[in-house]
Structures are given as C-alpha cells and as structure tokens.
Design a protein around this motif. Structure first.
Motif, PDB file in Angstrom:
ATOM      1  N   CYS A   1       0.830  -1.211   0.000  1.00  0.00           N
ATOM      2  CA  CYS A   1       0.000   0.000   0.000  1.00  0.00           C
ATOM      3  C   CYS A   1       0.861   1.256   0.000  1.00  0.00           C
ATOM      4  O   CYS A   1       0.586   2.200  -0.744  1.00  0.00           O
ATOM      5  N   TYR A   2       1.911   1.275   0.793  1.00  0.00           N
ATOM      6  CA  TYR A   2       2.799   2.432   0.789  1.00  0.00           C
ATOM      7  C   TYR A   2       3.482   2.564  -0.565  1.00  0.00           C
ATOM      8  O   TYR A   2       3.581   3.644  -1.125  1.00  0.00           O
TER       9      TYR A   2
ATOM     10  N   GLU B   1       2.498   1.493  -3.439  1.00  0.00           N
ATOM     11  CA  GLU B   1       1.544   1.789  -4.513  1.00  0.00           C
ATOM     12  C   GLU B   1       0.819   3.115  -4.293  1.00  0.00           C
ATOM     13  O   GLU B   1      -0.050   3.479  -5.083  1.00  0.00           O
TER      14      GLU B   1
ATOM     15  N   ARG C   1      -1.237   3.762  -1.884  1.00  0.00           N
ATOM     16  CA  ARG C   1      -2.584   3.557  -1.321  1.00  0.00           C
ATOM     17  C   ARG C   1      -2.561   3.941   0.143  1.00  0.00           C
ATOM     18  O   ARG C   1      -2.481   3.104   1.032  1.00  0.00           O
ATOM     19  N   THR C   2      -2.611   5.221   0.379  1.00  0.00           N
ATOM     20  CA  THR C   2      -2.639   5.736   1.742  1.00  0.00           C
ATOM     21  C   THR C   2      -3.823   6.689   1.863  1.00  0.00           C
ATOM     22  O   THR C   2      -4.433   7.062   0.865  1.00  0.00           O
TER      23      THR C   2
ATOM     24  N   ARG D   1      -7.318   6.875  -0.451  1.00  0.00           N
ATOM     25  CA  ARG D   1      -7.262   5.716  -1.364  1.00  0.00           C
ATOM     26  C   ARG D   1      -7.341   4.406  -0.583  1.00  0.00           C
ATOM     27  O   ARG D   1      -8.007   3.470  -0.989  1.00  0.00           O
ATOM     28  N   PHE D   2      -6.653   4.370   0.533  1.00  0.00           N
ATOM     29  CA  PHE D   2      -6.682   3.163   1.367  1.00  0.00           C
ATOM     30  C   PHE D   2      -8.068   2.979   1.979  1.00  0.00           C
ATOM     31  O   PHE D   2      -8.623   1.874   1.977  1.00  0.00           O
TER      32      PHE D   2
ATOM     33  N   GLU E   1     -10.934   3.992   0.910  1.00  0.00           N
ATOM     34  CA  GLU E   1     -11.904   3.593  -0.118  1.00  0.00           C
ATOM     35  C   GLU E   1     -11.884   2.075  -0.321  1.00  0.00           C
ATOM     36  O   GLU E   1     -12.924   1.440  -0.418  1.00  0.00           O
ATOM     37  N   LEU E   2     -10.683   1.507  -0.351  1.00  0.00           N
ATOM     38  CA  LEU E   2     -10.571   0.048  -0.469  1.00  0.00           C
ATOM     39  C   LEU E   2     -11.152  -0.653   0.748  1.00  0.00           C
ATOM     40  O   LEU E   2     -11.803  -1.691   0.632  1.00  0.00           O
TER      41      LEU E   2
ATOM     42  N   ILE F   1     -10.243  -4.368   0.027  1.00  0.00           N
ATOM     43  CA  ILE F   1      -8.943  -4.545   0.657  1.00  0.00           C
ATOM     44  C   ILE F   1      -8.630  -6.027   0.859  1.00  0.00           C
ATOM     45  O   ILE F   1      -7.480  -6.443   0.842  1.00  0.00           O
TER      46      ILE F   1
ATOM     47  N   CYS G   1      -6.541  -7.376  -1.721  1.00  0.00           N
ATOM     48  CA  CYS G   1      -5.181  -6.835  -1.751  1.00  0.00           C
ATOM     49  C   CYS G   1      -4.368  -7.371  -0.576  1.00  0.00           C
ATOM     50  O   CYS G   1      -3.364  -8.048  -0.768  1.00  0.00           O
TER      51      CYS G   1
END
Length: 157
Positions: free
Chosen positions: A74-75, A77, A79-80, A83-84, A86-87, A93, A96
């Motif tokens: 996540c870091y 990509e 995805r923090t 964005r994180f 939302e998953l 999530i 992922c």
C-alpha cells in the motif's frame, strides 16, 4: 496498534487479541546490532523482553491463527489516506491485503524459515488461498506462489 519486543511474550500474547496490526520480532536495538551473530547488549537503546527469533515469532503467530505479513504494497503503490480507506470501506482490501500477506509469507518461508515453520506456513497458505473472495485473485495468487518458488520476488496487488 503496534507492539514491540519491549514487552514479554506473555504480554504480547494477551495484547495481540486487542487488535494489534503490527508486531516486531527478532529485534535488535543496538547500533549495528544486526551485524553481530549474538545480540550486543552494551549499546542497546532499550531492553528487549521478547528475545525470540523472527522465525519463532512467525511460527507463534501462525499457531495462534494469524497470518504474518511482510507486505508494504500500500505504501509502495501510494494507497494511503483516502485511497486506502476507499478500499477498506468497499471491502476490496481483502483482495489486496490477504493475497499480499500470503505472498510475502511465502517469500519468508523460502528465504528464512526453519523447516518446522515452513511446514506450518505452507499449510496456512494453502488453507487461506480458498478464503480470498475473488476466484480470479485466488488464481493469480497460486500462479505467483509458483513464481516465488522459482525465485521471483516482489509481487503485489
């Protein structure tokens, strides 16, 4: 919550049930501490109360029903934050984090684990693949696990 090796194994065993998301293992707190085979004590930043090796901590976590993950996807990509979240809110999530945990665990098992930890870890991975919500993601994970056995690393969703 994060729990360090400052706490005893007994305390860590109790606290992990409260929602700990990160736990350290095999920590050394001395300058250059990982360069030495034996843990140097003369320059430690703090006392380590859980002196188990990383392999022992990984084995303990799996025996307790947890999936040790070495994932940083996540870091990496980006995805923090929003964005994180939302998953997480959409439940995606699981497609992922869970696969990434299994793949990074596989890398650890191949590269560092003792035979007993490797055996247990392989059982965990095989059991957990089937719990990934999307069948396509399960298929991709199986393919990537084979590639990891072939020496290819750093897969992530």
């Amino acid at each position: 919550m994060i729990i360090s090796t400052r706490e005893t194994p007994e305390v860590r065993e109790k606290i992990i049930r409260l929602g700990v998301s990160q736990i350290s293992g095999g920590s050394r707190t001395s300058v250059g501490g990982y360069a030495e085979k034996e843990r140097p004590h003369d320059t430690e930043q703090f006392d380590v109360s859980d002196n188990r090796t990383l392999d022992e901590v990984v084995h303990w976590l799996m025996e307790a029903g947890y999936i040790p993950s070495f994932c940083t996807a996540c870091y990496r990509e980006g995805r923090t934050g929003d964005r994180f979240m939302e998953l997480c809110k959409s439940g995606q999530i699981q497609n992922c984090c869970h696969p990434n945990a299994l793949m990074t665990l596989k890398e650890f098992l191949i590269d560092y684990a003792t035979p007993d930890t490797k055996r247990l870890g392989e059982e965990v991975i095989q059991r957990e693949i089937g719990t990934i919500p999307k069948e396509k993601v399960q298929e991709i994970v199986r393919e990537r696990l084979v590639k990891i056995e072939e020496g290819i690393r750093d897969f992530r969703f």
